[in-house]
Design a protein around this motif. Structure first.
Motif, PDB file in Angstrom:
ATOM      1  N   ALA A 167       0.843  -1.198   0.000  1.00  0.00           N
ATOM      2  CA  ALA A 167       0.000   0.000   0.000  1.00  0.00           C
ATOM      3  C   ALA A 167       0.879   1.249   0.000  1.00  0.00           C
ATOM      4  N   GLY A 184       2.157   2.048  -3.299  1.00  0.00           N
ATOM      5  CA  GLY A 184       1.138   2.447  -4.260  1.00  0.00           C
ATOM      6  C   GLY A 184       0.639   1.335  -5.150  1.00  0.00           C
ATOM      7  N   ASN A 201      -4.800  -0.955  -2.725  1.00  0.00           N
ATOM      8  CA  ASN A 201      -5.651  -0.118  -1.900  1.00  0.00           C
ATOM      9  C   ASN A 201      -6.416  -1.041  -0.953  1.00  0.00           C
ATOM     10  N   CYS A 202      -6.592  -0.566   0.261  1.00  0.00           N
ATOM     11  CA  CYS A 202      -7.352  -1.335   1.242  1.00  0.00           C
ATOM     12  C   CYS A 202      -8.651  -0.599   1.541  1.00  0.00           C
ATOM     13  N   ASP A 203      -9.770  -1.243   1.228  1.00  0.00           N
ATOM     14  CA  ASP A 203     -11.092  -0.685   1.509  1.00  0.00           C
ATOM     15  C   ASP A 203     -11.584  -1.273   2.835  1.00  0.00           C
ATOM     16  N   ASN A 254     -11.200  -5.837   5.686  1.00  0.00           N
ATOM     17  CA  ASN A 254     -10.255  -5.238   4.743  1.00  0.00           C
ATOM     18  C   ASN A 254     -10.318  -5.955   3.403  1.00  0.00           C
ATOM     19  N   TYR A 299      -8.696  -5.847  -0.392  1.00  0.00           N
ATOM     20  CA  TYR A 299      -7.546  -5.332  -1.122  1.00  0.00           C
ATOM     21  C   TYR A 299      -7.781  -5.412  -2.624  1.00  0.00           C
ATOM     22  N   THR A 300      -7.474  -4.320  -3.307  1.00  0.00           N
ATOM     23  CA  THR A 300      -7.553  -4.264  -4.771  1.00  0.00           C
ATOM     24  C   THR A 300      -6.257  -3.655  -5.297  1.00  0.00           C
ATOM     25  N   ILE A 335      -3.985  -1.223  -7.515  1.00  0.00           N
ATOM     26  CA  ILE A 335      -4.015   0.130  -8.083  1.00  0.00           C
ATOM     27  C   ILE A 335      -3.270   0.117  -9.408  1.00  0.00           C
TER      28      ILE A 335
END
Length: 138
Positions: A65, A68, A71-73, A79, A81-82, A84
């Motif tokens: 993260a 970069g 991303n953690c929603d 949590n 994770y997707t 970027i």
């Protein structure tokens, strides 16, 4: 004013950082899933290759993260994770860097080294020829 693709590539290569081996394995799980994933999902997918505790994975996810890459929603109560940075974008930059560092930015030097050390078979050469012919036809 719109940037041309060469300018965008230069900026992208300046911003994308290198992944370590374990980070790359994590990213491959995220990229292959195609959907947001939990840390437990990643841990399960990596269990045959890595004997990690959840805390070790969480440290690596935090590092990704910070770099970069993901991303953690946290809005769903767990949590998710997707990625970027797309797999293709990373591969492009990493391949360019690899070619520059090891082969003086020459694909021919790379192919020559592999072929002369019997790492490329005749079928690989034919596959490359077919691919190049297809590119020329387009």
């Amino acid at each position: 004013m719109r940037e041309n693709s060469a300018e965008m590539r230069i900026k992208m290569s300046d911003t994308i950082k290198k992944l370590g081996e374990a980070e790359l394995e994590i990213m491959q799980v995220v990229w292959n899933s195609g959907n947001p994933v939990t840390s437990n999902y990643i841990l399960k997918e990596l269990q045959e290759r890595r004997n990690w505790q959840l805390s070790t994975l969480m440290t690596s996810l935090a590092r990704l993260a910070d770099k970069g890459f993901i991303n953690c929603d946290r809005s769903t109560g767990r949590n998710l994770y997707t990625s970027i940075i797309s797999e293709n974008a990373y591969k492009t930059v990493a391949s360019k860097h690899f070619l520059e560092k090891l082969y003086n930015n020459s694909i021919q030097n790379m192919i020559t080294a592999l072929y002369s050390n019997k790492e490329i078979k005749s079928s690989d050469i034919q596959e490359l020829r077919d691919f190049l012919d297809k590119l020329e036809d387009e």
